[in-house]
Design a protein around this motif. Structure first.
Motif, PDB file in Angstrom:
ATOM      1  N   ILE A 236      15.451  13.453  -5.224  1.00 10.75           N
ATOM      2  CA  ILE A 236      14.036  13.581  -4.871  1.00 10.75           C
ATOM      3  C   ILE A 236      13.503  12.232  -4.408  1.00 10.75           C
ATOM      4  O   ILE A 236      13.834  11.186  -4.965  1.00 10.75           O
ATOM      5  CB  ILE A 236      13.214  14.046  -6.083  1.00 10.75           C
ATOM      6  N   THR A 237      12.665  12.254  -3.389  1.00 10.90           N
ATOM      7  CA  THR A 237      11.863  11.085  -3.027  1.00 10.90           C
ATOM      8  C   THR A 237      10.401  11.513  -2.982  1.00 10.90           C
ATOM      9  O   THR A 237      10.089  12.700  -2.864  1.00 10.90           O
ATOM     10  CB  THR A 237      12.276  10.495  -1.667  1.00 10.90           C
ATOM     11  N   ALA A 238       9.508  10.547  -3.098  1.00 11.64           N
ATOM     12  CA  ALA A 238       8.072  10.829  -3.104  1.00 11.64           C
ATOM     13  C   ALA A 238       7.384   9.947  -2.073  1.00 11.64           C
ATOM     14  O   ALA A 238       8.013   9.085  -1.441  1.00 11.64           O
ATOM     15  CB  ALA A 238       7.496  10.589  -4.502  1.00 11.64           C
ATOM     16  N   ALA A 239       6.093  10.160  -1.898  1.00 13.68           N
ATOM     17  CA  ALA A 239       5.317   9.387  -0.926  1.00 13.68           C
ATOM     18  C   ALA A 239       4.024   8.901  -1.565  1.00 13.68           C
ATOM     19  O   ALA A 239       3.420   9.602  -2.381  1.00 13.68           O
ATOM     20  CB  ALA A 239       5.010  10.236   0.309  1.00 13.68           C
ATOM     21  N   ILE A 240       3.630   7.705  -1.190  1.00 14.87           N
ATOM     22  CA  ILE A 240       2.327   7.167  -1.576  1.00 14.87           C
ATOM     23  C   ILE A 240       1.499   7.068  -0.304  1.00 14.87           C
ATOM     24  O   ILE A 240       1.804   6.271   0.592  1.00 14.87           O
ATOM     25  CB  ILE A 240       2.455   5.786  -2.244  1.00 14.87           C
ATOM     26  N   CYS A 241       0.509   7.920  -0.196  1.00 16.62           N
ATOM     27  CA  CYS A 241      -0.348   7.931   0.990  1.00 16.62           C
ATOM     28  C   CYS A 241      -1.443   6.893   0.776  1.00 16.62           C
ATOM     29  O   CYS A 241      -2.249   7.008  -0.155  1.00 16.62           O
ATOM     30  CB  CYS A 241      -0.906   9.322   1.221  1.00 16.62           C
ATOM     31  N   SER A 242      -1.467   5.882   1.647  1.00 11.62           N
ATOM     32  CA  SER A 242      -2.175   4.652   1.336  1.00 11.62           C
ATOM     33  C   SER A 242      -3.061   4.157   2.477  1.00 11.62           C
ATOM     34  O   SER A 242      -2.613   4.057   3.625  1.00 11.62           O
ATOM     35  CB  SER A 242      -1.147   3.563   0.993  1.00 11.62           C
ATOM     36  N   PHE A 243      -4.302   3.823   2.128  1.00 16.42           N
ATOM     37  CA  PHE A 243      -5.214   3.167   3.068  1.00 16.42           C
ATOM     38  C   PHE A 243      -5.082   1.641   3.002  1.00 16.42           C
ATOM     39  O   PHE A 243      -5.821   0.937   3.686  1.00 16.42           O
ATOM     40  CB  PHE A 243      -6.665   3.536   2.741  1.00 16.42           C
ATOM     41  N   ARG A 244      -4.198   1.132   2.192  1.00 21.15           N
ATOM     42  CA  ARG A 244      -4.158  -0.305   1.894  1.00 21.15           C
ATOM     43  C   ARG A 244      -3.887  -1.154   3.142  1.00 21.15           C
ATOM     44  O   ARG A 244      -4.544  -2.173   3.363  1.00 21.15           O
ATOM     45  CB  ARG A 244      -3.094  -0.571   0.826  1.00 21.15           C
ATOM     46  N   THR A 245      -2.924  -0.761   3.968  1.00 25.60           N
ATOM     47  CA  THR A 245      -2.622  -1.545   5.173  1.00 25.60           C
ATOM     48  C   THR A 245      -3.762  -1.480   6.170  1.00 25.60           C
ATOM     49  O   THR A 245      -4.142  -2.499   6.779  1.00 25.60           O
ATOM     50  CB  THR A 245      -1.320  -1.042   5.815  1.00 25.60           C
ATOM     51  N   ALA A 246      -4.336  -0.300   6.356  1.00 26.74           N
ATOM     52  CA  ALA A 246      -5.464  -0.165   7.287  1.00 26.74           C
ATOM     53  C   ALA A 246      -6.632  -1.033   6.847  1.00 26.74           C
ATOM     54  O   ALA A 246      -7.274  -1.698   7.669  1.00 26.74           O
ATOM     55  CB  ALA A 246      -5.883   1.300   7.382  1.00 26.74           C
ATOM     56  N   LYS A 247      -6.923  -1.033   5.548  1.00 32.18           N
ATOM     57  CA  LYS A 247      -8.004  -1.884   5.023  1.00 32.18           C
ATOM     58  C   LYS A 247      -7.734  -3.343   5.330  1.00 32.18           C
ATOM     59  O   LYS A 247      -8.625  -4.080   5.768  1.00 32.18           O
ATOM     60  CB  LYS A 247      -8.141  -1.699   3.509  1.00 32.18           C
ATOM     61  N   ALA A 248      -6.496  -3.780   5.078  1.00 31.42           N
ATOM     62  CA  ALA A 248      -6.150  -5.189   5.267  1.00 31.42           C
ATOM     63  C   ALA A 248      -6.248  -5.598   6.728  1.00 31.42           C
ATOM     64  O   ALA A 248      -6.741  -6.691   7.055  1.00 31.42           O
ATOM     65  CB  ALA A 248      -4.750  -5.448   4.731  1.00 31.42           C
ATOM     66  N   LEU A 249      -5.783  -4.733   7.633  1.00 31.25           N
ATOM     67  CA  LEU A 249      -5.827  -5.055   9.053  1.00 31.25           C
ATOM     68  C   LEU A 249      -7.261  -5.161   9.570  1.00 31.25           C
ATOM     69  O   LEU A 249      -7.555  -5.958  10.475  1.00 31.25           O
ATOM     70  CB  LEU A 249      -5.048  -4.020   9.854  1.00 31.25           C
ATOM     71  N   LYS A 250      -8.167  -4.368   9.008  1.00 30.65           N
ATOM     72  CA  LYS A 250      -9.567  -4.447   9.432  1.00 30.65           C
ATOM     73  C   LYS A 250     -10.333  -5.529   8.689  1.00 30.65           C
ATOM     74  O   LYS A 250     -11.367  -6.004   9.164  1.00 30.65           O
ATOM     75  CB  LYS A 250     -10.259  -3.093   9.238  1.00 30.65           C
ATOM     76  N   ARG A 251      -9.852  -5.955   7.554  1.00 28.27           N
ATOM     77  CA  ARG A 251     -10.523  -7.018   6.806  1.00 28.27           C
ATOM     78  C   ARG A 251     -10.102  -8.404   7.302  1.00 28.27           C
ATOM     79  O   ARG A 251     -10.889  -9.351   7.260  1.00 28.27           O
ATOM     80  CB  ARG A 251     -10.197  -6.885   5.319  1.00 28.27           C
ATOM     81  N   ASN A 252      -8.888  -8.518   7.778  1.00 29.57           N
ATOM     82  CA  ASN A 252      -8.342  -9.813   8.199  1.00 29.57           C
ATOM     83  C   ASN A 252      -8.980 -10.264   9.513  1.00 29.57           C
ATOM     84  O   ASN A 252      -8.892  -9.553  10.522  1.00 29.57           O
ATOM     85  CB  ASN A 252      -6.826  -9.691   8.367  1.00 29.57           C
ATOM     86  N   PRO A 253      -9.594 -11.433   9.537  1.00 27.30           N
ATOM     87  CA  PRO A 253     -10.218 -11.907  10.781  1.00 27.30           C
ATOM     88  C   PRO A 253      -9.227 -12.053  11.928  1.00 27.30           C
ATOM     89  O   PRO A 253      -9.611 -11.974  13.098  1.00 27.30           O
ATOM     90  CB  PRO A 253     -10.806 -13.272  10.384  1.00 27.30           C
ATOM     91  N   GLY A 254      -7.966 -12.266  11.631  1.00 29.61           N
ATOM     92  CA  GLY A 254      -6.975 -12.440  12.681  1.00 29.61           C
ATOM     93  C   GLY A 254      -6.557 -11.156  13.370  1.00 29.61           C
ATOM     94  O   GLY A 254      -5.934 -11.203  14.429  1.00 29.61           O
ATOM     95  N   SER A 255      -6.914 -10.016  12.798  1.00 33.27           N
ATOM     96  CA  SER A 255      -6.507  -8.740  13.398  1.00 33.27           C
ATOM     97  C   SER A 255      -7.671  -7.798  13.673  1.00 33.27           C
ATOM     98  O   SER A 255      -7.583  -6.955  14.564  1.00 33.27           O
ATOM     99  CB  SER A 255      -5.498  -8.029  12.492  1.00 33.27           C
ATOM    100  N   THR A 256      -8.762  -7.925  12.948  1.00 30.84           N
ATOM    101  CA  THR A 256      -9.824  -6.920  13.054  1.00 30.84           C
ATOM    102  C   THR A 256     -10.391  -6.789  14.462  1.00 30.84           C
ATOM    103  O   THR A 256     -10.680  -5.684  14.927  1.00 30.84           O
ATOM    104  CB  THR A 256     -10.949  -7.213  12.047  1.00 30.84           C
TER     105      THR A 256
END
Length: 289
Positions: A236-256
């Motif tokens: 069995i494998t599972a998944a973690i559905c995550s907003f964490r990367t999207a949040k970081a990319l929009k929070r980071n001044p270098g990428s937002t």
């Protein structure tokens, strides 16, 4: 129960910690904290622990459900330190860790509990489970500038791949039953993501045992824990559905300012159901039917 720090919690841990399964939720900001905690309580974890800043509020309905520890999870090494400390206090118990705005899904989770899944996994002589971190993101960043929307969540339905994991100690020979997995926003916007943070695999579910250590790359000191399957068949494998990367990319001044939308031709609305993840190959049931 509210604990003033991690030491206070470990001095008088709840009985449910030793029984498991235990969910540790590390709160980095105030986005979707309550929904994350409620989701994992609904999954059937016997003990849900929130490690969160003292300044954050916890809704009344969660006060009697969640074991809250005042904790700063944003500094380097603090997550690994807490996971290892809590795991050391409950050898033999199944553990899980994630961050706020992340949601665990496993095969048939709508009708089965995480405890039932881990009981089957244990019968297959497995002490850890591979999880893929599947990026979620809002479809409209003008309306949702932090990239988080439960109602308008999207994911990538393709673009995932795996590479052999090299063993530096053996002249970069591939490690047995270990792969590095890539895809999602970390792949599509890799120029904004450090090379060491581009993998989407995480050993999020594991059985605690003496001497076991979580490392800063989401792998463990016991190499068998880092394998995706046993030698004789798929697990069995599972998944973690995550907003964490999207949040970081929009929070980071270098990428937002370089990112105006996360949508592309392979985006699809997230259905909040394990069937979609199974159909997309983002987790598998193994021998669990």
């Amino acid at each position: 129960m509210h604990y003033k720090n991690l030491k206070d919690f470990l001095t008088s841990p709840p009985d449910a910690l030793r029984k498991g399964p235990v969910a540790m939720v590390f709160v980095e900001d105030d986005i979707e904290v309550a929904t994350t905690l409620r989701h994992h309580d609904h999954m059937g974890f016997a003990c849900v622990i929130a490690l969160m800043p003292a300044a954050f509020d916890l809704p009344d309905d969660l006060q009697d459900i969640v074991h809250r520890i005042d904790y700063d999870a944003t500094a380097d090494g603090t997550v690994e330190r807490a996971v290892n400390s809590i795991a050391a206090a409950a050898p033999g118990a199944w553990m899980y860790y994630c961050f706020n705005a992340e949601y665990l899904f496993f095969p048939f989770c709508e009708t089965r509990t995480v405890g039932e899944m881990l009981a089957f996994h244990s019968e297959e002589r497995r002490d850890a489970m591979l999880t893929y971190v599947v990026d979620l993101y809002a479809d409209d960043l003008a309306e949702h500038p932090d990239a988080v929307s439960l109602d308008r969540a999207h994911l990538d339905r393709s673009g995932y791949y795996a590479l052999a994991r090299k063993d530096v100690a053996r002249n970069d020979h591939p490690k047995e039953r270990q792969l590095d997995f890539f895809g999602g926003l970390r792949w599509r916007f890799e120029e904004h993501v450090p090379h060491t943070r581009r993998k989407i695999d995480r050993i999020s579910l594991f059985r605690a045992k003496p001497g076991l250590e979580l490392r800063d790359d989401h792998t463990f000191s016991d190499e068998e824990y880092n394998t995706y399957a046993c030698p004789w068949h798929h697990n069995i494998t599972a998944a973690i559905c995550s907003f964490r990367t999207a949040k970081a990319l929009k929070r980071n001044p270098g990428s937002t300012y370089d990112i105006h939308t996360f949508k592309w031709h392979n985006s699809a609305p997230f259905e909040w159901h394990s069937r979609q993840l199974l159909d997309l190959g983002l987790m598998e049931p193994g021998q669990w039917f």
